[in-house]
Design a protein around this motif. Sequence first.
Motif, short mmCIF file in Angstrom:
data_model
loop_
_atom_site.label_atom_id
_atom_site.label_comp_id
_atom_site.label_asym_id
_atom_site.label_seq_id
_atom_site.Cartn_x
_atom_site.Cartn_y
_atom_site.Cartn_z
N TYR A 61 -1.46 7.45 26.84
CA TYR A 61 -0.87 8.86 26.80
C TYR A 61 -0.53 9.34 28.24
CZ TYR A 61 -2.65 8.65 22.37
OH TYR A 61 -3.13 8.07 20.97
N VAL A 62 0.68 9.93 28.60
CA VAL A 62 1.08 10.46 29.78
C VAL A 62 1.00 11.92 29.94
CG1 VAL A 62 2.92 10.68 31.66
CG2 VAL A 62 2.68 8.48 30.18
N THR A 63 -0.01 12.45 31.08
CA THR A 63 -0.06 13.95 31.22
C THR A 63 1.01 14.24 32.01
OG1 THR A 63 -1.63 13.23 33.17
CG2 THR A 63 -2.83 13.32 30.90
N LEU A 64 1.83 15.41 31.02
CA LEU A 64 2.58 16.19 31.81
C LEU A 64 2.07 17.82 31.60
CD1 LEU A 64 6.26 14.48 30.80
CD2 LEU A 64 4.84 14.32 33.37
N ASN A 65 1.08 17.90 31.79
CA ASN A 65 0.37 19.15 31.49
C ASN A 65 -0.03 20.13 32.49
OD1 ASN A 65 -1.35 17.42 32.68
ND2 ASN A 65 -3.25 17.92 31.34
N TYR A 86 9.12 2.43 29.59
CA TYR A 86 7.82 1.62 30.22
C TYR A 86 6.83 1.61 29.10
CZ TYR A 86 9.73 1.03 34.88
OH TYR A 86 10.67 0.83 36.01
N GLY A 87 6.86 2.53 28.08
CA GLY A 87 6.13 2.35 26.82
C GLY A 87 5.26 3.27 26.53
N ALA A 88 5.42 4.77 27.29
CA ALA A 88 4.61 5.91 26.97
C ALA A 88 4.21 6.04 25.40
CB ALA A 88 5.14 6.95 27.44
N ASP A 89 3.09 6.15 24.82
CA ASP A 89 3.04 6.28 23.49
C ASP A 89 2.91 7.97 23.17
OD1 ASP A 89 2.29 3.70 22.26
OD2 ASP A 89 1.09 3.50 23.82
N ALA A 90 2.80 8.84 24.07
CA ALA A 90 2.81 10.27 24.01
C ALA A 90 2.77 10.82 25.18
CB ALA A 90 1.54 10.66 23.07
N PHE A 91 3.14 12.18 25.14
CA PHE A 91 3.09 12.95 26.43
C PHE A 91 2.06 14.02 26.23
CE2 PHE A 91 7.19 11.19 26.83
CZ PHE A 91 7.12 10.84 28.18
N ILE A 92 1.19 14.33 27.08
CA ILE A 92 0.15 15.53 26.74
C ILE A 92 0.92 16.66 27.75
CG2 ILE A 92 -1.96 16.43 26.96
CD1 ILE A 92 -2.90 13.36 27.16
N LYS A 103 11.87 17.31 24.20
CA LYS A 103 12.28 17.03 23.07
C LYS A 103 14.01 16.74 23.03
CE LYS A 103 9.40 17.96 19.82
NZ LYS A 103 8.82 16.98 18.73
N GLN A 104 14.56 17.20 24.18
CA GLN A 104 15.79 16.77 24.50
C GLN A 104 16.02 15.37 25.06
OE1 GLN A 104 18.23 19.65 26.58
NE2 GLN A 104 16.85 21.33 25.70
N ALA A 105 15.22 15.10 26.12
CA ALA A 105 15.23 13.81 26.96
C ALA A 105 14.65 12.67 26.19
CB ALA A 105 14.56 14.12 28.15
N VAL A 106 13.49 12.81 25.66
CA VAL A 106 12.92 11.61 25.10
C VAL A 106 12.45 11.89 23.61
CG1 VAL A 106 12.27 10.48 26.94
CG2 VAL A 106 10.73 12.36 26.39
N PRO A 107 13.31 12.45 22.76
CA PRO A 107 13.12 12.87 21.57
C PRO A 107 12.16 12.03 20.46
CG PRO A 107 15.33 11.87 21.49
CD PRO A 107 14.87 11.63 23.02
N GLU A 108 12.02 10.70 20.90
CA GLU A 108 11.13 9.66 19.85
C GLU A 108 9.74 9.64 20.30
OE1 GLU A 108 13.52 6.15 19.26
OE2 GLU A 108 15.29 7.24 18.26
N VAL A 109 9.45 10.14 21.36
CA VAL A 109 8.21 9.83 21.97
C VAL A 109 7.25 11.08 21.53
CG1 VAL A 109 6.50 9.75 23.85
CG2 VAL A 109 8.73 8.70 23.89
N PRO A 110 6.15 11.06 20.61
CA PRO A 110 5.35 12.06 20.39
C PRO A 110 4.76 12.96 21.66
CG PRO A 110 4.61 9.88 19.20
CD PRO A 110 5.65 9.68 20.12
N ILE A 111 4.47 14.33 21.15
CA ILE A 111 4.07 15.22 22.09
C ILE A 111 2.65 15.65 21.68
CG2 ILE A 111 4.54 17.26 23.43
CD1 ILE A 111 7.47 16.80 23.10
N HIS A 112 1.52 15.77 22.49
CA HIS A 112 0.55 16.36 22.25
C HIS A 112 0.32 17.61 23.12
CE1 HIS A 112 -1.11 12.03 21.24
NE2 HIS A 112 -0.31 12.31 20.50
N ALA A 113 -0.35 18.56 22.37
CA ALA A 113 -0.61 20.00 22.86
C ALA A 113 -1.92 19.84 23.69
CB ALA A 113 -0.72 21.03 21.86
N SER A 114 -1.56 20.20 24.93
CA SER A 114 -2.81 20.09 25.81
C SER A 114 -3.92 21.04 25.60
CB SER A 114 -2.53 20.16 27.15
OG SER A 114 -3.41 20.35 28.07
N GLY A 132 6.88 21.00 16.87
CA GLY A 132 6.98 19.50 16.92
C GLY A 132 5.90 18.73 17.74
N PHE A 133 4.88 19.41 17.92
CA PHE A 133 3.96 18.73 18.34
C PHE A 133 3.13 17.77 17.22
CE2 PHE A 133 3.96 22.33 21.47
CZ PHE A 133 3.71 21.48 22.56
#
Length: 696
Positions: A61-65, A86-92, A103-114, A132-133
Amino acid sequence: MLEILSPAGSPEGVIAAVQNGADAVYVGFGDFNARKNAKNFTAEEFRKAAEYCRARGVKVYVTLNTLVSDRELPAVAEQAKVACRYGADAFIVQDLGVMRALKQAVPEVPIHASTQMTVHNLEGVKLAAAMGFSRVVLARELSRSEIAYICKYAPIETEVFAHGALCMSYSGQCYMSAVIGRRSGNRGLCAQPCRLNYAASGHDAEYLLSLKDNCLIEFVEEIERLGVACVKIEGRMRRAEYAAVVTGIYSRAIKDKKSPSLDDMRALKSAFSRQGFTTGYYLDQKGPDMFGVREEESKSDQVIFATARKNYLNGEFQRIPVRFAGMIRRGEPAKMAAVDDKGNNAVTQGPTPEPAFHKEITSTMLQTQLHKTGGTPFCCIGVKSEVESGLSLPTSAINEMRRDLLAELLEKRKDLPPRREGEFSPGYRLLNREDKPIMTVSVMKISQLSKELAAMKPRILYIPVEELKKDRTGLEPFLEDSDISIVARLPRIIFDSEKKEVTALLESARELGVKEALIGNVGHLQYVKGLGFEARGDFGLNIYNSQSLRVMKDLGLLSATLSFELRMEQIADMSKCIDTELIIYGRLPLMLTENCIIKNSTGVCTCDNFSGLLDRQGASFPVVQEYKCRNVVLNSKKLFLADKRAATSSAGLWAERLMFTTENAHECAAVMKRYLGQGDYEPGTFTRGLYFRGVE
């Protein structure tokens, strides 16, 4: 089974966590994460780490928080694309504008609410799901009963902090480091002023804001029964050995159902503690016992770290189930195959068996050798074999075939299916409004109101919803003036168990003709709308860019208060698709705390007679009561911009707010008169805030 999410502040941290049983790791990639001072990953380091984890069935999971400005959003979108490839499974994510961009740039990667979104009730989780989280990291201050209620009805996964540092303030609602030191926690550079020494009310109590680390190791089975999907271990700023020790103990507790031993507890304390641990929030046992400071590292701690490092650098945690099949026939090369849990398969062949003169190979012997997967991430869960009698095959040949099969499977597991990407589009930019901003006023008490203040006609009066049920004498001049709208200000925290009482307060406010509510948390939006109120957004929503404003508009808010961590240039540059408001006077809130600082320091509830906190330089920070005995720590200096109105009034704002906290009624009127250009009021000491100097 509960997912164990471990910190990885460096490439070695990834190995440490993975080799001790982590199911997922969270990493900082690039410049937009809440731990900018950690050894965050370069693109190549991230690629290797993601590949390493993917091969072993561990998620990344990649932190963009952090809060992100308009000019930074394109870079965030590009970083997300690289991480996606490169294989991020989700963004926080904390910033709703970042969420919109992803949601626009990487629509298929799940997003977690920090956790920095401060989601603390079921309505917040439901709204996160609607936006959409796929997962929400719940506020750390929740008790097990509050967590249980949320999990029972939550439409998406929930995650709970189980181990590691606790912030004194609700995450996302702490502005102390930013306001007093320009190092923003919401921007990833918290200087941790809460860990310093503070005195209070003439008492010599020390470290009133430094909480012990959380430790819920004894409750992991219960947490799983509550319906929580994931437990998080905090600590990306800590050394890799810390992640190894803590992850290993939690892994054994969750996967092996092994209760922590005394040695385990000593190891946890050695890895990192502040005079022990606390379970105060989870057990709803808040108080002074939750506080502590960091102790010196001992020689025994160093031994534990050295042992942990040796183990994770020289071993493989066996987690991937694999099945083998072997066939040994006379006159044919030996054949073997393997398949893993994801359906990847590998086939190989070895030498032709020879007639057995001394020791023939049997199915049992073959199975025994194929089960020997030590030193690899695989664990054998079954072998099918067909072995003709009277044949001999060297053990070394079988071992080599096994190694070849597992090596091929490991390579295949690194493959990443392509994922769709899009382009982030900020949309068209709206021109700033040119009309002069209206003036709004917020108070904490009805006693701060006066006929003189009402005569100056603030367009909106924000007042705490609980105050509207008290003696309304001071409110009458505002109720009688049709040019003044009264808006009920909700507390920033409303647990599910508190909603019934707040509902009654809102219904009482509606009887006064109040039709709007000011909310500082996404979890309150549908709640107030369901009661028939229109919503306005407060500073607690941390609106930092134009995309967040678009989200606020989509959610149906009438207006939104901009973050006071923004610079005036950034505010003027924003495309304001919704009415925007800015705080231009008052003691800025530095912390919102679940623990009552006042009671912890004095032993009694003296909310109206508390002089505040004193830091080492003698600065005094007032502490005021929030709803349900929560506290707000206020800045020692007042924000004062009466002589800077030219700058604030030309930034395209809809409204400018005077925020009254510790002022009496006479002071409130004097301040507004000065801001209207009719008086000479000026605080003894004041600050310009961050509008003209910004934060790091």
